[in-house]
Write a protein that holds these residues in place. Structure first.
Motif, short mmCIF file in Angstrom:
data_model
loop_
_atom_site.label_atom_id
_atom_site.label_comp_id
_atom_site.label_asym_id
_atom_site.label_seq_id
_atom_site.Cartn_x
_atom_site.Cartn_y
_atom_site.Cartn_z
N LYS A 196 78.94 54.91 70.19
CA LYS A 196 77.73 54.67 70.99
C LYS A 196 77.98 54.64 72.49
O LYS A 196 77.20 55.20 73.26
CB LYS A 196 77.04 53.39 70.52
CG LYS A 196 76.32 53.55 69.19
CD LYS A 196 75.62 52.27 68.76
CE LYS A 196 74.90 52.47 67.43
NZ LYS A 196 74.24 51.24 66.96
N PRO A 197 79.06 54.01 72.99
CA PRO A 197 79.28 54.01 74.45
C PRO A 197 79.38 55.41 75.04
O PRO A 197 78.79 55.70 76.08
CB PRO A 197 80.59 53.22 74.61
CG PRO A 197 80.65 52.34 73.41
CD PRO A 197 80.05 53.14 72.31
N ILE A 224 78.18 58.23 73.76
CA ILE A 224 76.88 58.90 73.65
C ILE A 224 75.94 58.39 74.74
O ILE A 224 75.23 59.17 75.39
CB ILE A 224 76.28 58.67 72.25
CG1 ILE A 224 77.10 59.43 71.20
CG2 ILE A 224 74.82 59.12 72.20
CD1 ILE A 224 76.67 59.17 69.78
N GLN A 225 75.95 57.08 74.97
CA GLN A 225 75.07 56.50 76.00
C GLN A 225 75.48 56.96 77.40
O GLN A 225 74.64 57.23 78.25
CB GLN A 225 75.08 54.98 75.89
CG GLN A 225 74.37 54.47 74.64
CD GLN A 225 74.63 53.00 74.34
OE1 GLN A 225 75.45 52.34 75.03
NE2 GLN A 225 73.98 52.47 73.32
N LYS A 226 76.79 57.08 77.63
CA LYS A 226 77.25 57.56 78.94
C LYS A 226 76.82 59.01 79.15
O LYS A 226 76.29 59.36 80.21
CB LYS A 226 78.77 57.45 79.05
CG LYS A 226 79.29 57.90 80.42
CD LYS A 226 80.79 57.75 80.56
CE LYS A 226 81.53 58.90 79.92
NZ LYS A 226 82.98 58.92 80.29
N GLN A 247 74.35 60.53 77.79
CA GLN A 247 72.89 60.55 77.95
C GLN A 247 72.49 60.19 79.37
O GLN A 247 71.54 60.74 79.92
CB GLN A 247 72.22 59.59 76.95
CG GLN A 247 72.14 60.14 75.54
CD GLN A 247 71.47 59.16 74.59
OE1 GLN A 247 71.61 57.95 74.75
NE2 GLN A 247 70.76 59.68 73.62
N ALA A 248 73.23 59.24 79.97
CA ALA A 248 72.93 58.84 81.35
C ALA A 248 73.10 60.00 82.32
O ALA A 248 72.47 60.03 83.38
CB ALA A 248 73.83 57.67 81.75
N ALA A 278 71.36 56.35 67.73
CA ALA A 278 72.03 56.52 69.02
C ALA A 278 71.12 57.13 70.08
O ALA A 278 71.31 56.91 71.27
CB ALA A 278 73.27 57.40 68.85
N SER A 279 70.13 57.92 69.67
CA SER A 279 69.26 58.56 70.64
C SER A 279 67.92 58.88 70.00
O SER A 279 67.77 58.84 68.78
CB SER A 279 69.90 59.85 71.18
OG SER A 279 70.02 60.80 70.15
N TYR A 328 76.71 54.61 86.17
CA TYR A 328 75.49 55.00 85.43
C TYR A 328 74.79 53.77 84.88
O TYR A 328 75.33 52.69 84.87
CB TYR A 328 75.82 55.98 84.30
CG TYR A 328 76.80 55.48 83.28
CD1 TYR A 328 76.35 54.93 82.07
CD2 TYR A 328 78.18 55.57 83.48
CE1 TYR A 328 77.25 54.48 81.12
CE2 TYR A 328 79.08 55.13 82.54
CZ TYR A 328 78.61 54.59 81.35
OH TYR A 328 79.51 54.15 80.41
#
Length: 595
Positions: free
Chosen positions: A149-150, A152-154, A156-157, A219-220, A595
């Motif tokens: 998840k970290p 993927i979130q990065k 996405q940012a 996750a998204s 981010y």
């Protein structure tokens, strides 16, 4: 028509001949196809210099907003500051190290042995640490759906989404694979191969895909998940079903030639119905009344002609044609049954495979995830494409959920795309495609030579590029025409990405419409992915995950794939060096992304 039932009328064909059957290439042009000259098309291949804007007219979905203005976007793929702003300096150094190691033949050829030796010398804990600092850290997101998840979130940012793939795979030697499963492993570097063990294993692999779909949904809000059909059932069924479809298509080509239409583009081959009935009767395929019932029962030929899509629709679960039909063997000239009966066990395996596919599609719909069905070898692909098509008919009525994959290194790729697009038009569902160049080239060529049928692969890389751009342009024109088609440009080729951007600008296709997506592998071609994402284009990284030991086969394939990729182009390494030098000279020695 339910795709979980339409196979029920199909029964087994002799799979030993599937490699010998070939389909003569045909060509077809969309009703919305471009009328530009070849010179004009070649001029559109020029590169795109972030961010220069020029107002152009946007064609809206309902065509009523003709005056709406869209900024024409150009992406600078040489801007390393934008391309690598999501990466710390340690990550840049790791990329340089890994890409350099991938160019050393000895390390790549012996990568499995070297990893086994490292594990023995260093112990499990140190070995995992080493892998996470190098190859695993470069190409794999993490060990499970929580640890990824970290990253993927990065991403996405910085505007980059994810196509999740749980990359645990069975590790067999080439000798074991050949002995147990024929040629399914040989020559395949850049694609995973699943092996059938039993139904319980297929159920376990379905559960793995379900967990991946759920992880993608969690996750998204706009993720993809990838599946392979051969993981969900007995590949022999796909082989047999593929032969049925290939024979049926070959029979149509034979009948078209009888009517003098073999040189026409594939969707322009319209067989005169009365002449067709007469031909079938003379061939002894069935008696006159049976043949009449085949077409009237399906309400086909009302216009007096039958095209390929009408012909294909005869193989379904609402007609008895599959139990009756005899087709001529074009090599011997003798009639033979298209189909024979499945055994009870084979029919049960077939139904369970279709049920698993249905379960996955429903989970994707429930979790808001789009499902990508990966392409596989040509001797499986007709069946995989047909099953995917039936899923699209069922689940793509309101939006694109199911995406089929088209391998553009195949000579028949353009025909396959045009026929499927035309079917989506007629039936009114959303067409979803992922365009790739292909992963089975060496294996396919070796098999064609060994068995003695025409090589299905385009003759060279340039021919494959032309085929890719031809298929892509066709789908883009369909998007421009109806806004119901969707395509993922899955490519590491910068020229192909620039070609797509140029076409989007010409056609007024806005990235915010989410009709055209871009895709690259995690750890590769960040100089393409991140500038696209930061400019507002929907772009995705193919994100593998799984425990270190269990993704070693995947890492082995990445090393082999990168050897050719990195030897062929120094561009990515030179851009990485350029950005690293810029940061060091600018005092950003401890740069961390914000981010």
């Amino acid at each position: 028509m339910s795709y979980t039932k339409f196979i029920a009328a199909l029964v087994r064909a002799n799979s030993s001949n599937v490699g010998k059957i070939r389909i003569s290439p045909a060509r077809c042009r969309s009703t919305a196809a471009s009328t530009k000259s070849q010179e004009e098309k070649e001029q559109q291949m020029d590169g795109c210099p972030v961010v220069e804007t020029v107002p152009v007219e946007l064609i809206s979905e309902n065509k009523n907003a003709a005056n709406t203005q869209l900024s024409k976007i150009h992406i600078d793929f040489d801007n390393t500051q934008e391309a690598y702003k999501s990466k710390g300096n340690i990550e840049l150094l790791r990329s340089l190290l890994v890409f350099k190691l991938c160019t050393i033949d000895l390390l790549v050829d012996k990568n499995k042995e070297l990893m086994d030796l490292s594990k023995k010398l260093l112990g499990q804990w140190m070995f995992e640490k080493l892998m996470k600092m190098t190859f695993y850290g470069q190409f794999v997101a993490g060990e499970d759906h929580n640890s990824i998840k970290p990253l993927i979130q990065k991403n996405q940012a910085f505007g980059v989404g994810a196509v999740l793939d749980y990359s645990v795979e069975e590790d067999l030697t080439q000798e074991e694979a050949h002995r147990q499963f024929g040629d399914r492993r040989g020559g395949v570097i850049s694609a995973r191969t699943y092996f059938y063990a039993d139904e319980a294993k297929c159920d376990n692999q379905m559960e793995t895909f379900i967990n991946c779909i759920k992880a993608s949904g969690g996750a998204s809000s706009d993720g993809f998940s990838a599946i392979k059909m051969t993981a969900l059932g007995r590949p022999q069924f796909l082989l047999q079903f593929s032969e049925v479809l290939v024979k049926w298509r070959q029979f149509f080509n034979f009948l078209a030639a009888q009517q003098g239409k073999s040189q026409m583009m594939v969707l322009e081959q319209k067989l005169e119905l009365e002449q067709l009935k007469e031909s079938l009767t003379k061939l002894g395929v069935g008696d006159k009344d049976d043949i009449e019932n085949w077409f009237t029962g399906e309400k086909l030929g009302l216009s007096g002609t039958i095209d390929l899509l009408d012909w294909n629709s005869l193989i379904n679960d609402t007609t008895k044609i599959s139990n009756l039909l005899m087709v001529p063997n074009l090599e011997t000239g003798h009639l033979e049954p298209l189909l024979n009966k499945f055994t009870a066990e084979e029919e049960s395996q077939m139904k369970r495979m279709l049920q698993r596919v249905d379960v996955l599609a429903k989970h994707a719909l429930e979790n808001g995830v789009r499902l990508m069905v990966d392409a596989e070898q040509t001797y499986f692909q007709p069946a995989i494409s047909r099953l995917t098509l039936e899923m699209q008919r069922k689940f793509n009525k309101e939006k694109p959920i199911i995406f089929n994959t088209y391998q553009c290194y195949l000579k028949e790729a353009y025909d396959n795309v045009t026929v499927d697009v035309e079917l989506s038009r007629r039936e009114g569902w959303y067409f979803g495609a992922k365009l790739v160049r292909g992963a089975y080239m060496y294996q396919e060529r070796a098999r064609a030579k060994e068995i003695g049928y025409e090589d299905p692969i385009n003759p060279d890389y340039e021919a494959t590029n032309r085929m890719y751009h031809k298929c892509l342009e066709y789908v883009l024109e369909e998007i421009e025409h109806s806004r119901k088609a969707n395509v993922m440009v899955a490519s590491h080729n910068e020229d192909t990405v620039k070609f797509t951007l140029e076409k989007m600008n010409e056609m007024g296709l806005s990235p915010t419409e989410n009709k055209v997506y871009f895709g690259q592998l995690l750890g590769m071609c960040d100089q393409i992915s991140f500038p696209l994402g930061q400019a507002g284009f929907p772009v995705y990284k193919y994100v593998p995950y799984g425990p270190v030991n269990e993704v070693i086969p995947y890492l082995s394939r990445r090393a082999q794939e990168n050897r050719g990729f990195m030897k062929g182009s120094q561009r990515e390494r030179s851009l990485l060096w350029k950005e690293l030098k810029r940061r060091v000279l600018g005092g950003q020695i401890f740069y961390k992304p914000v981010y």
